[in-house]
Design a protein around this motif. Structure first.
Motif, PDB file in Angstrom:
ATOM      1  N   ARG A 154      88.172   1.420  77.338  1.00 32.36           N
ATOM      2  CA  ARG A 154      89.004   0.239  77.081  1.00 32.36           C
ATOM      3  C   ARG A 154      88.169  -1.035  77.078  1.00 32.36           C
ATOM      4  O   ARG A 154      88.309  -1.883  76.207  1.00 32.36           O
ATOM      5  N   LYS A 155      87.287  -1.177  78.069  1.00 28.34           N
ATOM      6  CA  LYS A 155      86.468  -2.387  78.135  1.00 28.34           C
ATOM      7  C   LYS A 155      85.467  -2.416  76.996  1.00 28.34           C
ATOM      8  O   LYS A 155      85.246  -3.451  76.373  1.00 28.34           O
ATOM      9  N   ARG A 156      84.879  -1.271  76.692  1.00 30.34           N
ATOM     10  CA  ARG A 156      83.929  -1.201  75.577  1.00 30.34           C
ATOM     11  C   ARG A 156      84.574  -1.647  74.274  1.00 30.34           C
ATOM     12  O   ARG A 156      83.960  -2.319  73.450  1.00 30.34           O
ATOM     13  N   ASP A 157      85.835  -1.299  74.111  1.00 28.79           N
ATOM     14  CA  ASP A 157      86.564  -1.629  72.893  1.00 28.79           C
ATOM     15  C   ASP A 157      87.156  -3.032  72.903  1.00 28.79           C
ATOM     16  O   ASP A 157      87.863  -3.420  71.976  1.00 28.79           O
ATOM     17  N   GLY A 158      86.866  -3.798  73.956  1.00 28.86           N
ATOM     18  CA  GLY A 158      87.258  -5.197  73.979  1.00 28.86           C
ATOM     19  C   GLY A 158      88.547  -5.522  74.706  1.00 28.86           C
ATOM     20  O   GLY A 158      88.978  -6.669  74.709  1.00 28.86           O
ATOM     21  N   ALA A 159      89.184  -4.533  75.327  1.00 31.67           N
ATOM     22  CA  ALA A 159      90.439  -4.779  76.043  1.00 31.67           C
ATOM     23  C   ALA A 159      90.171  -5.490  77.368  1.00 31.67           C
ATOM     24  O   ALA A 159      89.138  -5.268  78.005  1.00 31.67           O
ATOM     25  N   LYS A 198      94.930  -3.337  88.263  1.00 29.34           N
ATOM     26  CA  LYS A 198      94.917  -1.962  88.774  1.00 29.34           C
ATOM     27  C   LYS A 198      93.653  -1.226  88.330  1.00 29.34           C
ATOM     28  O   LYS A 198      93.039  -0.504  89.116  1.00 29.34           O
ATOM     29  N   GLU A 199      93.257  -1.410  87.072  1.00 31.65           N
ATOM     30  CA  GLU A 199      92.049  -0.746  86.564  1.00 31.65           C
ATOM     31  C   GLU A 199      90.807  -1.256  87.284  1.00 31.65           C
ATOM     32  O   GLU A 199      89.918  -0.471  87.642  1.00 31.65           O
ATOM     33  N   ILE A 200      90.736  -2.554  87.514  1.00 34.44           N
ATOM     34  CA  ILE A 200      89.598  -3.127  88.235  1.00 34.44           C
ATOM     35  C   ILE A 200      89.581  -2.604  89.673  1.00 34.44           C
ATOM     36  O   ILE A 200      88.536  -2.254  90.203  1.00 34.44           O
ATOM     37  N   GLY A 201      90.761  -2.519  90.286  1.00 39.62           N
ATOM     38  CA  GLY A 201      90.853  -1.956  91.636  1.00 39.62           C
ATOM     39  C   GLY A 201      90.387  -0.514  91.684  1.00 39.62           C
ATOM     40  O   GLY A 201      89.700  -0.102  92.624  1.00 39.62           O
ATOM     41  N   GLU A 246      90.000 -11.297  84.804  1.00 38.81           N
ATOM     42  CA  GLU A 246      89.209 -10.124  85.186  1.00 38.81           C
ATOM     43  C   GLU A 246      88.213 -10.482  86.287  1.00 38.81           C
ATOM     44  O   GLU A 246      88.020  -9.714  87.230  1.00 38.81           O
ATOM     45  N   THR A 247      87.567 -11.635  86.165  1.00 36.26           N
ATOM     46  CA  THR A 247      86.600 -12.062  87.173  1.00 36.26           C
ATOM     47  C   THR A 247      87.276 -12.246  88.530  1.00 36.26           C
ATOM     48  O   THR A 247      86.764 -11.793  89.556  1.00 36.26           O
TER      49      THR A 247
END
Length: 76
Positions: free
Chosen positions: A9-14, A19-22, A56-57
């Motif tokens: 997801r992050k690679r594709d720019g999302a 929750k994902e960061i956690g 995100e940060t």
């Protein structure tokens, strides 16, 4: 969510959800994410190439803060 899905997801720019960061921080803390998965998300591909939004940060900072012991100042 699986590590590879978060990386994809992050690679594709999302933008990653809190929750994902956690889940990423927990995976690092409990060593359920491999070193290669951590490197893929944290440095090489995802964050350095795509950057992070302010949200995100903040989520990453808070997740890291909440992942372990805190050193609190002693009362006077």
């Amino acid at each position: 969510m699986l590590a590879r899905e978060i990386i994809r997801r992050k690679r594709d720019g999302a933008a990653l959800a809190e929750k994902e960061i956690g889940e990423f921080v927990r995976g690092v803390a409990d060593e359920s994410w491999s070193e290669g998965q951590v490197a893929a998300l944290a440095m090489a591909m995802a964050i350095c190439l795509r950057g992070t939004s302010r949200a995100e940060t903040v989520a990453l900072t808070l997740a890291i803060r909440n992942s372990g012991q805190r050193l609190l100042p002693r009362a006077g």
